[in-house]
Design an enzyme around this catalytic site. Structure first.
Site, PDB file in Angstrom:
ATOM      1  N   CYS A   1    -122.396 -43.703  27.741  1.00 16.24           N
ATOM      2  CA  CYS A   1    -123.256 -44.885  27.803  1.00 16.24           C
ATOM      3  C   CYS A   1    -123.856 -45.004  29.194  1.00 16.24           C
ATOM      4  O   CYS A   1    -124.863 -45.685  29.378  1.00 16.24           O
ATOM      5  CB  CYS A   1    -122.513 -46.145  27.372  1.00 16.24           C
ATOM      6  SG  CYS A   1    -121.020 -46.382  28.260  1.00 16.24           S
TER       7      CYS A   1
ATOM      8  N   GLU B   1    -119.841 -54.080  25.227  1.00 11.47           N
ATOM      9  CA  GLU B   1    -120.301 -52.992  26.092  1.00 11.47           C
ATOM     10  C   GLU B   1    -121.183 -52.131  25.212  1.00 11.47           C
ATOM     11  O   GLU B   1    -120.701 -51.307  24.442  1.00 11.47           O
ATOM     12  CB  GLU B   1    -119.090 -52.237  26.628  1.00 11.47           C
ATOM     13  CG  GLU B   1    -119.366 -51.513  27.924  1.00 11.47           C
ATOM     14  CD  GLU B   1    -119.433 -50.033  27.715  1.00 11.47           C
ATOM     15  OE1 GLU B   1    -120.565 -49.526  27.668  1.00 11.47           O
ATOM     16  OE2 GLU B   1    -118.378 -49.399  27.605  1.00 11.47           O
TER      17      GLU B   1
END
Ligand code: UN1
Length: 507
Positions: free
Chosen positions: A295, A261
């Site tokens: 993010c 990720e």
């Protein structure tokens, strides 16, 4: 939490850790913790050596041999108990997250709520590790698949969601029958001690083996042990694309699995029919919330030229009302950047943006809080950019929103997809076909695509992750649990004959 003296803050940390069940020492170690709220050092705690990390992997590997035999619904009891303890200590752990990541208490406790939510989900999942049964082409045969635990899962997590992302991985891995070795960001070691202590208590309360959960504290050097040890079957890593480029080939070279990720460069498209007030709120939370350090932060805005000036004026006006400062003050919405490096990266990106034709409409400047030179607070920035520029292709982990305009919807989608990252995306529109196109195969190329909400703040029920340089992994809800298990395809013959598949004859 009120703003306190430094000594009072240290006491708050001790109390919160104690409440979570941490019984170890605080101080005298080699790993220096600090808070971005003031930039001050906190406790120097004991770090883990490479030898100790290797020993932890060995313990987790040994524990796996019996943990995989524990019925999955019983394994679920551990995450059920963890979720209860997290709910009881939401504020304690939230405080530690606030102190180390600099979030508002609402966002910090929201992060702990994500942990509680994933525990609920994983508990249910522990009774739903479903395999399929398929019709066999042969009479008297059963064809099916079963899912089995894989072994030790190494979890590498980032500073910005220091405990939630760890829990997505851990709750799923534990119910799947895996054991977990966690290497949190060294920037958030105290939050890690708190989250890990709560899990240890849950394991003890359920009478299970403590070795199913291990914690490695230190910098990337010690974390590298997870990449190279063949006993670590899966490495789940959250961080920069640069980190992912190192993790993936190293783990793959030993045929380990990885789940990545990595960076995002998330955009929102705003079309002429959009409800601009709703869009405004969605954009400002996604772009300036958490000081641009998610993010999933919105970093690019692609607005139709007919509404661009109106929307941009509203955004700039809203940015001017944002309260920036020490997040212990509950009226504050935007806390600090992590450290000077983050601040320098932001300044460099703004400089480059200007060189590439950008016009900074608001923000970018440093905000001094308590006259401290050690903390780094900034006014979130909005920068109007020409359609084509290189800088908008980069993720800078700071609150910069680049605004571009479009005239034709296809052009908006092309601009949207023209970056190397592919995590989250959003469209604001009241036009149904634009929304559907955005969600279709020729629309957003991201792992997450939203309509009329911003790019951040995903719920745990969906799979979380993204495409392209974001790394392709999926964590959290939906069928993300499958990444933590291996699949076995089984054919059972109860016919008493031995017919071969594809009609092959032999003997
Ligand atoms: C991250 O920034 O690594 O969707 C995770 C969100 C949060 C998780 C962010 N639920 O913004």
């Amino acid at each position: 939490m009120a703003i306190q003296t430094h000594d009072e803050l240290l006491t708050t940390i001790k109390d919160a850790l104690q409440a979570c069940g941490y019984v170890g020492e605080l101080g005298g170690g080699s790993l220096q913790t600090r808070t971005p709220m003031t930039g001050e050092d906190l406790f120097a705690i004991e770090g883990t050596t490479k030898e100790q990390a290797t020993e932890m992997i060995a313990l987790a590997d040994e524990a796996f041999k019996s943990w995989r035999e524990v019925p999955a619904p019983r394994r679920g009891n551990v995450v059920k108990r963890w979720g209860q303890l997290l709910a009881e200590h939401k504020h304690d752990l939230g405080l530690l997250v606030q102190i180390e990541a600099g979030k508002s208490i609402s966002e910090a406790e929201g992060e702990v709520q994500e942990m509680i939510d994933i525990c609920d989900l994983a508990l249910g999942q522990s009774r739903m590790l479903y395999g399929k049964t398929m019709p066999s082409e042969r009479p008297g045969h059963r064809l099916m698949e079963t899912w089995h635990p894989i072994g030790v899962v190494g979890v590498i997590s980032a500073f910005n969601f220091p405990v939630a992302v760890y829990s997505w991985n851990t709750a799923n891995a534990l119910v799947c029958g895996d054991t977990v070795v966690w290497k949190p960001s060294e920037m958030c070691a105290l939050s890690a001690l708190g989250a890990h202590a709560l899990l240890s208590r849950a394991i003890a309360d359920c009478g299970e083996d403590q070795n199913i959960s291990q914690l490695i504290l230190g910098d990337r050097n010690v974390g590298e042990v997870l990449l190279d040890d063949p006993r670590v079957e899966l490495v789940s890593a959250t961080g920069s694309t640069r980190m992912g480029r190192e993790v993936a080939p190293r783990v793959a070279s030993r045929f380990g699995r990885y789940l990545l990720e990595l960076g995002g460069n998330n955009a929102g498209i705003v079309t002429p029919s959009a409800d601009l007030d709703l869009a405004l709120r969605g954009i400002v939370f996604a772009a300036a919330g958490t000081a641009g350090q998610r993010c999933t932060t919105m970093r690019r805005l692609i607005v139709h030229e007919s509404i661009a000036d109106e929307l941009v004026d509203k955004i700039v006006a809203a940015y001017k009302t944002l309260t920036i400062g020490d997040p212990r003050d509950e009226s504050v919405l935007v806390g600090p950047l992590l450290h000077q490096g983050a601040y320098d990266d932001m300044q460099q990106a703004l400089k480059t943006a200007k060189e590439q034709g950008g016009d900074v409409l608001v923000g970018g400047e440093r905000v001094l809080v308590d006259d401290s030179e050690k903390s780094f607070y900034v006014q979130p920035a909005v920068v109007r950019m020409p359609e084509q520029s290189d800088i908008v292709h980069n993720e800078t982990f700071a609150p910069i929103l680049y605004v571009m305009t479009y005239s034709d919807f296809n052009e908006a989608i092309a601009l949207h997809n023209a970056v190397p990252q592919g995590l989250s995306s959003a469209i604001f529109t009241e036009n149904n076909s634009e929304a559907e196109i955005f969600l279709s195969a020729s629309g957003s190329d991201c792992g997450i695509a939203n309509v009329n909400i911003g790019t951040s703040g995903a719920e745990i029920g969906g799979a979380f992750g993204g495409e392209k340089e974001t790394g392709g992994g999926r964590e959290s809800g939906s069928d993300a649990w499958k990444a933590y298990m291996r699949r076995s395809t089984n054919t059972v013959n109860y016919s008493g004959e031995l017919p071969l598949a594809q009609g092959v004859k032999f003997l």
